[in-house]
Design a protein around this motif. Structure first.
Motif, PDB file in Angstrom:
ATOM      1  N   VAL A 207     -12.191  11.710   5.959  1.00  0.00           N
ATOM      2  CA  VAL A 207     -11.968  10.364   6.455  1.00  0.00           C
ATOM      3  C   VAL A 207     -12.394   9.303   5.445  1.00  0.00           C
ATOM      4  N   GLU A 208     -13.221   9.691   4.487  1.00  0.00           N
ATOM      5  CA  GLU A 208     -13.647   8.728   3.461  1.00  0.00           C
ATOM      6  C   GLU A 208     -12.465   8.245   2.625  1.00  0.00           C
ATOM      7  N   ALA A 209     -11.395   9.040   2.574  1.00  0.00           N
ATOM      8  CA  ALA A 209     -10.205   8.609   1.836  1.00  0.00           C
ATOM      9  C   ALA A 209      -9.585   7.377   2.479  1.00  0.00           C
ATOM     10  N   LEU A 210      -9.578   7.334   3.801  1.00  0.00           N
ATOM     11  CA  LEU A 210      -9.067   6.158   4.494  1.00  0.00           C
ATOM     12  C   LEU A 210     -10.018   4.983   4.355  1.00  0.00           C
ATOM     13  N   ALA A 211     -11.315   5.282   4.400  1.00  0.00           N
ATOM     14  CA  ALA A 211     -12.315   4.213   4.293  1.00  0.00           C
ATOM     15  C   ALA A 211     -12.209   3.498   2.949  1.00  0.00           C
ATOM     16  N   VAL A 216      -2.934   1.231   4.445  1.00  0.00           N
ATOM     17  CA  VAL A 216      -2.606   2.424   5.230  1.00  0.00           C
ATOM     18  C   VAL A 216      -1.317   2.117   5.993  1.00  0.00           C
ATOM     19  N   PHE A 217      -0.463   3.122   6.154  1.00  0.00           N
ATOM     20  CA  PHE A 217       0.724   2.910   6.986  1.00  0.00           C
ATOM     21  C   PHE A 217       1.097   4.180   7.733  1.00  0.00           C
ATOM     22  N   ARG A 226       5.292   1.475   9.621  1.00  0.00           N
ATOM     23  CA  ARG A 226       4.483   0.439  10.265  1.00  0.00           C
ATOM     24  C   ARG A 226       3.158   0.301   9.525  1.00  0.00           C
ATOM     25  N   GLU A 227       2.923  -0.867   9.019  1.00  0.00           N
ATOM     26  CA  GLU A 227       1.688  -1.118   8.292  1.00  0.00           C
ATOM     27  C   GLU A 227       0.503  -1.113   9.253  1.00  0.00           C
ATOM     28  N   ALA A 240       2.201  -5.542  -0.427  1.00  0.00           N
ATOM     29  CA  ALA A 240       3.535  -5.594  -1.009  1.00  0.00           C
ATOM     30  C   ALA A 240       4.049  -4.191  -1.318  1.00  0.00           C
ATOM     31  N   ARG A 241       3.144  -3.277  -1.633  1.00  0.00           N
ATOM     32  CA  ARG A 241       3.546  -1.896  -1.950  1.00  0.00           C
ATOM     33  C   ARG A 241       4.123  -1.213  -0.716  1.00  0.00           C
ATOM     34  N   VAL A 242       3.508  -1.427   0.453  1.00  0.00           N
ATOM     35  CA  VAL A 242       4.047  -0.846   1.685  1.00  0.00           C
ATOM     36  C   VAL A 242       5.425  -1.442   1.975  1.00  0.00           C
TER      37      VAL A 242
END
Length: 260
Positions: A207-211, A216-217, A226-227, A240-242
């Protein structure tokens, strides 16, 4: 008619697909039917007839009065009647049916929370759209009660797997990441499209990867891309990347910073 002895009802023995319909057009139908066929091979079930499946789905759209609308069309394939116990009849008689309902586009970035409901990455069912979706139901309920839109599910090893009803991606240092299928992840149709359109690293991460992510999308066949606006209260700025990723295959995107 579905009988009281239907194995889909009693044991979750079967599969489903949810297909987006726009003005009567069934989006990515061939990919959905191919995934159901592959799932049938894993479960040891015969696959449904594609022509019959398509006819039932179109009939469901018509009967729901959604011929010109945006609709979610669910195709359900159960193992059919089976009597008591776990063993299937020697000659299964699967049941196929379809339903349709209006499907609105979410109007804001998603609010996520980490669920305590774990994904069983060791089960073949974790990578299929089976009728046994109770873990996902419980994870989504937990998120809803906490005021979030969607739940992030970890697997039994504490690795990020997916959302309750979507695949999960994140961006760190300009790179796009998603959990590997071995983490207990459904091989999503839009997930595949994103991975075909841009470089994505499949990983087994905690979960640290998300932190530590910049953005995130979520992806699934109804929402496209969905962002995510927040995760357990931590806010993400609009990315902008999403937006660029979503635009690569003309999927809907719901951007903006902060929670809905």
């Amino acid at each position: 008619m579905i009988g009281f002895d239907d194995r889909g009802l009693l044991l979750g023995d079967g599969l489903f697909e949810t297909v987006l319909a726009r003005a009567g057009e069934l989006i990515d139908l061939d990919a959905h039917l191919a995934r159901m066929t592959a799932g049938c091979a894993v479960l040891g079930l015969p696959a449904p007839d594609p022509a019959q499946a398509q006819a039932l789905m179109r009939r469901a759209i018509s009967e729901a009065g959604l011929g010109t609308a945006r609709a979610a069309v669910r195709l359900t394939w159960t193992a059919g009647p089976g009597g008591r116990g776990l063993d299937r009849p020697q000659a299964p008689q699967p049941a196929l049916f379809a339903t349709a309902a209006a499907s609105a586009v979410p109007g804001a970035p998603a609010r996520l929370m980490i669920s305590t409901v774990a994904r069983n990455e060791g089960s073949p069912a974790s990578r299929l759209k089976t009728l046994a979706y109770l873990d996902n139901v419980l994870a989504r309920r937990q998120a809803t009660l906490a005021g979030a839109d969607e739940a992030v599910m970890l697997n039994g090893r504490g690795q990020v797997a997916c959302a309750a009803a979507a695949n999960l991606f994140w961006i760190t240092g300009g790179e796009v990441f998603t959990p590997a299928l071995a983490c207990g992840v459904l091989d999503g149709i839009v997930r595949r499209q994103v991975m075909a359109a841009t470089a994505v690293r499949e990983v087994a991460a905690g979960v640290e990867a998300l932190a530590g992510a910049q953005s995130v999308f979520l992806t699934n066949s109804l929402i496209g891309v969905r962002e995510v606006g927040s995760l357990d209260g931590r806010r993400f700025e609009a990315s902008a990347r999403v937006a660029e990723i979503a635009g690569l295959f003309s999927s809907p995107i719901h951007g903006g910073g902060g929670p809905a």
